[in-house]
Design a protein around this motif. Structure first.
Motif, PDB file in Angstrom:
ATOM      1  N   ARG A  83       0.831  -1.203   0.000  1.00  0.00           N
ATOM      2  CA  ARG A  83       0.000   0.000   0.000  1.00  0.00           C
ATOM      3  C   ARG A  83       0.865   1.251   0.000  1.00  0.00           C
ATOM      4  N   ALA A  94      -6.860   3.386  -1.023  1.00  0.00           N
ATOM      5  CA  ALA A  94      -6.597   2.011  -0.603  1.00  0.00           C
ATOM      6  C   ALA A  94      -6.982   1.801   0.858  1.00  0.00           C
ATOM      7  N   ARG A 140      -1.152  -3.220  -7.312  1.00  0.00           N
ATOM      8  CA  ARG A 140      -2.582  -3.137  -7.617  1.00  0.00           C
ATOM      9  C   ARG A 140      -3.297  -4.427  -7.225  1.00  0.00           C
ATOM     10  N   ARG A 143      -4.360  -5.039  -3.553  1.00  0.00           N
ATOM     11  CA  ARG A 143      -5.582  -4.415  -3.035  1.00  0.00           C
ATOM     12  C   ARG A 143      -6.736  -5.406  -3.006  1.00  0.00           C
TER      13      ARG A 143
END
Length: 277
Positions: A83, A94, A140, A143
Motif C-alpha cells: 500500500r 486504498a 494493484r 488491493r
C-alpha cells in the motif's frame, strides 16, 4: 569483507519488512540462498527484498513465514508495504477500501481495479509508463486481498457496456481472461457485477465514474478521480446525491444474471470463446 546494507527499519514499511526478514532468517541460521531454496525463490531475490530494492509479494511472505516460523509477521506486513508503494494521492483510497464494509463503484469504460486480472492490470498500468511495471502490477493486485478477508466488504460494481467492448491488452486472450474472471463472481455472496447496457440511453452516471465507500460508523465517502489526482469527499450533499445516482444506475443496469449473460456473450462472440486454462 562483505559489506551488508543495514536498513533503518523506521525509514519506510519496505525497509521495516526487509529488516524483519533478515532478522528472522539470521535467527533461523539460514543464508539467503538457503532460504531461497526452501521457499522456491532465488537467494538473489531474498537479498534484494532484505535490502529494500525489491517488493515482496503476498506469496513470498506466506512462504517465508512458514519457513522461518515467523507467526505470520511478514504476511501482516506485506499489505502495508504494498500500500505504501501506491501513488501518494491514491494511498488514502486504498485505506478506504480496506476499512469499508460496502463499496459501490460505477465504471464507464474500464473494469475496476479490485476485479482486474493480472494481464488486464498490467496492460492498464503500462500505458505510457512501463517503468517498474511488475512491481506496480503487484501493488494493484494486492488491493484485492480485501475480498479474501474473513469479513470482506460487500462490493457492488456497475460497468458501462463500453468496458466490455474496450479491448485492453495484447491480444483478445487478455479480455477473454478478464471477462471470465468477472463471470467467476456470478454467484459470489459479496461481489455483485452489473452491466449498464448501451440501450439504457441517458443515465444518472453521465458525469463519469465514481466510488462510494460506506463504513459501519464513519460517514460515507465519495471518491472521483482525475489524471494523477483523486478527490475524496464526505460532504453530506455530495454523498446523498451520488447515493441517489447509484440507486438509479442499479435500476437502469441489467440484473446480475442478465449481466452475466451479456458478459458471457461478449467473451464468446467478440474475444473468441472461453479463456485458455
Amino acid at each position: 569483507m562483505v559489506h551488508i546494507n543495514v536498513l533503518d527499519p523506521s525509514a519506510s514499511p519496505l525497509d521495516y519488512y526487509g529488516f524483519e526478514l533478515r532478522r528472522h532468517r539470521e535467527a533461523a541460521g539460514l543464508t539467503q540462498k538457503q532460504l531461497g531454496g526452501i521457499v522456491n525463490y532465488t537467494g538473489s531475490l531474498v537479498g534484494q527484498i532484505e535490502t529494500a530494492r525489491k517488493l515482496p509479494t503476498p506469496e513470498f511472505s506466506e512462504r517465508c513465514d512458514a519457513a522461518l516460523d515467523a507467526d505470520g509477521l511478514l504476511s501482516r506486513l506485506v499489505g502495508l508495504v504494498l500500500r505504501s508503494q501506491l501513488p501518494v494521492w491514491f494511498q488514502q483510497v486504498a485505506e478506504l477500501e480496506a476499512r469499508a464494509n460496502e463499496i459501490c463503484t460505477f465504471q464507464t469504460h474500464m473494469v475496476h481495479g479490485l476485479l482486474q486480472t493480472r494481464a488486464y492490470a498490467r496492460a492498464v498500468l503500462g500505458v505510457m509508463d512501463r517503468e517498474n511495471l511488475d512491481d506496480r502490477t503487484e501493488v494493484r493486485l494486492a488491493r484485492q486481498r480485501i475480498l479474501e478477508k474473513d469479513e470482506p466488504p460487500v462490493l457492488w460494481v456497475i460497468l458501462g457496456e463500453a468496458a466490455l467492448h474496450q479491448e485492453i491488452g495484447d491480444g483478445p486472450e487478455v479480455m477473454r481472461g478478464q471477462l471470465a474472471h468477472l463471470l467467476a463472481y456470478e454467484t459470489h455472496p459479496y461481489v455483485n457485477v452489473q452491466v449498464l447496457p448501451f440501450t439504457a440511453g441517458a443515465h444518472a452516471g453521465l458525469q463519469g465514474s465514481y466510488n462510494l465507500y460506506r463504513f459501519p460508523t464513519d460517514p460515507s465517502i465519495v471518491y472521483t478521480e482525475g489524471y494523477g489526482q483523486g478527490h475524496p469527499t464526505a460532504n453530506p450533499t455530495t454523498v446523498k446525491d451520488c447515493s441517489l445516482r447509484y440507486d438509479h444506475l442499479q435500476a437502469a443496469a441489467l440484473s446480475i444474471a442478465d449481466s452475466a449473460k451479456l458478459i458471457r456473450h461478449m467473451m464468446e462472440e467478440r474475444y473468441g470463446g472461453h479463456p485458455v486454462a
